[in-house]
Design a protein around this motif. Structure first.
Motif, PDB file in Angstrom:
ATOM      1  N   THR A 284       5.124  11.172   1.649  1.00 64.61           N
ATOM      2  CA  THR A 284       4.861   9.675   1.085  1.00 64.61           C
ATOM      3  C   THR A 284       5.502   8.419   1.855  1.00 64.61           C
ATOM      4  O   THR A 284       6.522   8.678   2.455  1.00 64.61           O
ATOM      5  CB  THR A 284       5.703   9.854  -0.347  1.00 64.61           C
TER       6      THR A 284
ATOM      7  N   ASP B 293       0.998  12.493  -0.310  1.00 58.09           N
ATOM      8  CA  ASP B 293       0.351  13.746   0.044  1.00 58.09           C
ATOM      9  C   ASP B 293       0.827  15.062   0.184  1.00 58.09           C
ATOM     10  O   ASP B 293       2.042  14.892   0.526  1.00 58.09           O
ATOM     11  CB  ASP B 293      -0.454  13.682   1.542  1.00 58.09           C
TER      12      ASP B 293
ATOM     13  N   SER C 208      -3.436   7.522  -3.659  1.00 52.60           N
ATOM     14  CA  SER C 208      -3.202   6.270  -2.799  1.00 52.60           C
ATOM     15  C   SER C 208      -3.228   5.106  -3.937  1.00 52.60           C
ATOM     16  O   SER C 208      -3.679   5.100  -4.935  1.00 52.60           O
ATOM     17  CB  SER C 208      -4.469   6.017  -2.003  1.00 52.60           C
TER      18      SER C 208
ATOM     19  N   GLU D  30      -2.413  14.236  -4.150  1.00 48.96           N
ATOM     20  CA  GLU D  30      -2.854  13.186  -3.111  1.00 48.96           C
ATOM     21  C   GLU D  30      -2.952  11.983  -3.891  1.00 48.96           C
ATOM     22  O   GLU D  30      -4.180  11.887  -4.808  1.00 48.96           O
ATOM     23  CB  GLU D  30      -4.404  13.851  -2.252  1.00 48.96           C
TER      24      GLU D  30
ATOM     25  N   CYS E  86      -1.318   3.604   6.382  1.00 46.78           N
ATOM     26  CA  CYS E  86      -0.701   4.537   5.452  1.00 46.78           C
ATOM     27  C   CYS E  86      -1.513   5.997   5.649  1.00 46.78           C
ATOM     28  O   CYS E  86      -0.970   7.213   5.832  1.00 46.78           O
ATOM     29  CB  CYS E  86      -0.854   4.244   3.981  1.00 46.78           C
ATOM     30  N   ASN E  87      -2.892   5.585   5.864  1.00 50.22           N
ATOM     31  CA  ASN E  87      -3.467   7.041   5.665  1.00 50.22           C
ATOM     32  C   ASN E  87      -3.448   7.746   7.464  1.00 50.22           C
ATOM     33  O   ASN E  87      -3.221   8.880   7.371  1.00 50.22           O
ATOM     34  CB  ASN E  87      -4.939   6.648   5.923  1.00 50.22           C
TER      35      ASN E  87
ATOM     36  N   HIS F 226       0.737  -1.097   0.076  1.00 55.07           N
ATOM     37  CA  HIS F 226       0.125  -0.056  -0.086  1.00 55.07           C
ATOM     38  C   HIS F 226       0.898   1.335   0.106  1.00 55.07           C
ATOM     39  O   HIS F 226       2.184   1.267   0.401  1.00 55.07           O
ATOM     40  CB  HIS F 226      -1.023   0.215   1.112  1.00 55.07           C
TER      41      HIS F 226
ATOM     42  N   LYS G 148       0.747   5.717   0.032  1.00 58.31           N
ATOM     43  CA  LYS G 148      -0.114   7.114   0.142  1.00 58.31           C
ATOM     44  C   LYS G 148       0.851   8.223  -0.068  1.00 58.31           C
ATOM     45  O   LYS G 148       2.009   8.287   0.641  1.00 58.31           O
ATOM     46  CB  LYS G 148      -0.817   6.992   1.101  1.00 58.31           C
TER      47      LYS G 148
END
Length: 304
Positions: free
Chosen positions: A266, A10, A41, A39, A249-250, A6, A8
């Protein structure tokens, strides 16, 4: 060996654009994901690592205006194209006996040349550069390649270990005993790095090798995360949300923004599993220094 991956990325709370970029590249299927948007994912739910292997990487760009965004994008795209055999300037010889990390190093050196040429040929990109921290996963090994100060960590149970070493002025001061490690986060020169793709015509990537165990979690990140969350805080969020790495990750990105979010953020998380992997019970697993084509390697670190 299998992976759950995964990522993410931002923009953070201050910057107007995202100078971070990432690469997820499954060489067996030629499937890839790139970052670079404000942003984004992405995830690979379950990847079986076969003969060709997998590349994961984070790149953090630097330079005025859009130069940082261009540098990190060029870095990951150049590596992708070389690894897939799609770059007309460099062809990897399929008959040559090369490991995946050797091929990744060739791709990294090519990316450096491409970014360097762009910076020298176009005044608006003069002085641009990008970090590059990559992981080459093949068979039952995990090899790292390091340029700059983006980071790689391994989380195993309730233990976290940084398995890359920052190529930064502050790290050099720590190594020479001039400052204590706990003073590094507040040091006024903490953002000065010693190597970056495109900053010089020649670079010297550092490589390490790691033997993953069942359940190990790899964390790759830009300094927008590692500058905001100390190592123990990174471990807290990864282990707390270990059943849902996408949520982990979030939460890591959210917390970096809560703590200021002055930089782009990141993070890549990848869990290792499979019957071919050893268990970690009672084992000391080494992060071994390896030399690739004559280039240097980092010092050995032990993870209990």
């Amino acid at each position: 060996m299998q992976l759950e991956i995964h990522v993410k990325s931002d923009v953070g709370r201050v910057r107007k654009g995202n100078e971070d970029n990432f690469l997820l590249l499954n060489l067996d299927s030629a499937r890839f994901e790139l970052g670079g948007r404000n942003e984004v994912s992405a995830s690979f739910a379950q990847v079986e690592i076969k003969k060709a292997g997998m590349i994961l990487a984070v790149s953090d760009g630097m330079g005025g205006a859009l130069a940082g965004e261009v540098a990190s994008q060029m870095a990951v795209e150049a590596v992708r194209d070389v690894m897939l055999g799609n770059d007309p300037e460099i062809t990897l010889n399929p008959d040559k006996e090369e490991s995946l990390i050797q091929r990744l190093q060739e791709a990294t050196l090519h990316a450096n040349r491409a970014v360097f040429r762009k910076g020298r040929s176009d005044p608006q990109f003069n002085g641009m550069g990008a970090t590059f921290t990559g992981a080459a996963i093949c068979d039952d090994t995990l090899d790292f390649i390091q340029v700059g100060d983006s980071r790689g960590y391994i989380v195993r149970g309730d233990i976290i270990e940084q398995v890359t070493k920052d190529q930064s002025l502050v790290q050099q001061l720590i190594d020479s005993g001039q400052i204590a490690a706990e003073d590094a986060e507040r040091h006024h020169l903490r953002n000065v790095i010693l190597q970056a793709l495109g900053a010089q015509s020649e670079i010297f990537p550092v490589s390490n090798r790691f033997q993953p165990c069942q359940g190990d979690i790899l964390l790759l990140c830009s300094d927008g995360l590692s500058n905001k969350l100390p190592q123990e805080d990174l471990k807290y969020y990864v282990t707390r949300f270990s059943e849902d790495l996408g949520q982990a990750c979030n939460e890591l990105v959210r917390e970096a923004n809560v703590r200021g979010g002055e930089d782009n953020i990141t993070v890549i998380l990848a869990r290792f599993f499979g019957d071919d992997l050893p268990t970690s019970e009672g084992n000391l697993i080494s992060v071994m220094p390896i030399a690739v084509d004559g280039f240097g390697a980092d010092d050995e670190t032990l993870i209990p």
